[in-house]
Design a protein around this motif. Structure first.
Motif, PDB file in Angstrom:
ATOM      1  N   ALA A 109      69.195  63.217 108.161  1.00 36.04           N
ATOM      2  CA  ALA A 109      68.647  64.574 108.225  1.00 36.04           C
ATOM      3  C   ALA A 109      67.476  64.629 109.210  1.00 36.04           C
ATOM      4  O   ALA A 109      67.358  65.575 109.990  1.00 36.04           O
ATOM      5  N   VAL A 110      66.644  63.610 109.186  1.00 36.06           N
ATOM      6  CA  VAL A 110      65.503  63.562 110.104  1.00 36.06           C
ATOM      7  C   VAL A 110      66.004  63.423 111.542  1.00 36.06           C
ATOM      8  O   VAL A 110      65.488  64.074 112.453  1.00 36.06           O
ATOM      9  N   ASP A 111      67.022  62.588 111.767  1.00 36.08           N
ATOM     10  CA  ASP A 111      67.593  62.438 113.117  1.00 36.08           C
ATOM     11  C   ASP A 111      68.124  63.772 113.630  1.00 36.08           C
ATOM     12  O   ASP A 111      67.906  64.123 114.796  1.00 36.08           O
ATOM     13  N   LYS A 112      68.820  64.522 112.777  1.00 34.69           N
ATOM     14  CA  LYS A 112      69.334  65.828 113.181  1.00 34.69           C
ATOM     15  C   LYS A 112      68.190  66.788 113.500  1.00 34.69           C
ATOM     16  O   LYS A 112      68.252  67.541 114.466  1.00 34.69           O
ATOM     17  N   GLU A 113      67.159  66.758 112.680  1.00 35.82           N
ATOM     18  CA  GLU A 113      66.016  67.642 112.894  1.00 35.82           C
ATOM     19  C   GLU A 113      65.317  67.297 114.206  1.00 35.82           C
ATOM     20  O   GLU A 113      64.936  68.181 114.966  1.00 35.82           O
ATOM     21  N   ILE A 114      65.180  66.009 114.494  1.00 37.70           N
ATOM     22  CA  ILE A 114      64.555  65.584 115.748  1.00 37.70           C
ATOM     23  C   ILE A 114      65.374  66.072 116.936  1.00 37.70           C
ATOM     24  O   ILE A 114      64.826  66.602 117.912  1.00 37.70           O
ATOM     25  N   GLN A 174      64.105  68.608 119.804  1.00 37.97           N
ATOM     26  CA  GLN A 174      64.122  68.233 121.218  1.00 37.97           C
ATOM     27  C   GLN A 174      64.815  69.307 122.053  1.00 37.97           C
ATOM     28  O   GLN A 174      64.352  69.631 123.150  1.00 37.97           O
ATOM     29  N   ARG A 175      65.921  69.854 121.542  1.00 39.26           N
ATOM     30  CA  ARG A 175      66.598  70.942 122.262  1.00 39.26           C
ATOM     31  C   ARG A 175      65.671  72.149 122.401  1.00 39.26           C
ATOM     32  O   ARG A 175      65.565  72.750 123.472  1.00 39.26           O
ATOM     33  N   GLU A 176      64.985  72.496 121.306  1.00 38.58           N
ATOM     34  CA  GLU A 176      64.056  73.632 121.342  1.00 38.58           C
ATOM     35  C   GLU A 176      62.905  73.373 122.306  1.00 38.58           C
ATOM     36  O   GLU A 176      62.463  74.281 123.026  1.00 38.58           O
ATOM     37  N   MET A 177      62.415  72.123 122.332  1.00 30.30           N
ATOM     38  CA  MET A 177      61.304  71.772 123.216  1.00 30.30           C
ATOM     39  C   MET A 177      61.734  71.921 124.678  1.00 30.30           C
ATOM     40  O   MET A 177      61.007  72.510 125.485  1.00 30.30           O
ATOM     41  N   ARG A 178      62.924  71.416 125.018  1.00 29.24           N
ATOM     42  CA  ARG A 178      63.412  71.537 126.396  1.00 29.24           C
ATOM     43  C   ARG A 178      63.589  73.004 126.786  1.00 29.24           C
ATOM     44  O   ARG A 178      63.247  73.411 127.896  1.00 29.24           O
ATOM     45  N   GLU A 179      64.105  73.804 125.855  1.00 32.52           N
ATOM     46  CA  GLU A 179      64.303  75.231 126.124  1.00 32.52           C
ATOM     47  C   GLU A 179      62.956  75.926 126.327  1.00 32.52           C
ATOM     48  O   GLU A 179      62.805  76.764 127.217  1.00 32.52           O
ATOM     49  N   ASP A 213      54.772  67.434 119.331  1.00 37.30           N
ATOM     50  CA  ASP A 213      53.951  66.849 118.278  1.00 37.30           C
ATOM     51  C   ASP A 213      54.728  66.752 116.964  1.00 37.30           C
ATOM     52  O   ASP A 213      54.599  65.768 116.228  1.00 37.30           O
ATOM     53  N   SER A 214      55.542  67.764 116.672  1.00 38.33           N
ATOM     54  CA  SER A 214      56.373  67.734 115.461  1.00 38.33           C
ATOM     55  C   SER A 214      57.386  66.600 115.537  1.00 38.33           C
ATOM     56  O   SER A 214      57.633  65.906 114.551  1.00 38.33           O
ATOM     57  N   ILE A 215      57.968  66.405 116.714  1.00 40.20           N
ATOM     58  CA  ILE A 215      58.938  65.319 116.913  1.00 40.20           C
ATOM     59  C   ILE A 215      58.254  63.973 116.692  1.00 40.20           C
ATOM     60  O   ILE A 215      58.784  63.101 115.999  1.00 40.20           O
ATOM     61  N   ALA A 216      57.061  63.809 117.257  1.00 45.26           N
ATOM     62  CA  ALA A 216      56.320  62.552 117.105  1.00 45.26           C
ATOM     63  C   ALA A 216      56.000  62.287 115.635  1.00 45.26           C
ATOM     64  O   ALA A 216      56.127  61.150 115.159  1.00 45.26           O
ATOM     65  N   ALA A 217      55.625  63.332 114.896  1.00 45.27           N
ATOM     66  CA  ALA A 217      55.306  63.173 113.472  1.00 45.27           C
ATOM     67  C   ALA A 217      56.556  62.760 112.693  1.00 45.27           C
ATOM     68  O   ALA A 217      56.490  61.886 111.813  1.00 45.27           O
TER      69      ALA A 217
END
Length: 121
Positions: free
Chosen positions: A80-85, A89-94, A109-113
């Motif tokens: 679940a965490v892998d999917k969320e990451i 990442q897709r949202e960050m790139r967009e 920062d959310s991804i890093a956490a």
């Protein structure tokens, strides 16, 4: 016994009635979809655009079939965490593509956490 025969015939009558009603009104039965609640949502990381996490009801194996091995809570959380990451990442790139750098930085920062949380268990 006679009572069981009556019960079975009543069930069959009701089933036929339901099927004809569904066909007449164009109804196609679908699986139940519910919001995921519990330790996996929302992973303890705030998101600006919170989306409800939905899941379909699980199918049960037919009689005689072997059950699939249940995943441990740790495996489920990790997936679940892998999917969320990946989603973040897709949202960050967009966001970066749209020149919304502050939003992209918050997502980073959310991804890093999440990655830190995944590594530390």
């Amino acid at each position: 016994t006679e009572s069981i025969k009556r019960t079975i015939s009543e069930c069959e009558r009701r089933r036929e009635k339901q099927l004809s009603y569904n066909e007449e009104h164009g109804i196609v039965p679908q699986s139940v979809i519910r919001e995921i609640k519990g330790p996996l949502s929302p992973y303890g990381v705030p998101r600006e655009e919170e989306e409800p996490h939905l899941i379909a009801a699980e199918e049960r194996p037919a009689y005689g079939e072997k059950k699939k091995r249940r995943q441990t809570k740790k495996e489920v959380r990790s997936k679940a965490v892998d999917k969320e990451i990946a989603q973040l990442q897709r949202e960050m790139r967009e966001a970066a593509r749209r020149l919304e750098f502050e939003k992209a930085a918050r997502l980073r920062d959310s991804i890093a956490a999440l990655e830190e949380k995944r590594e530390n268990g």
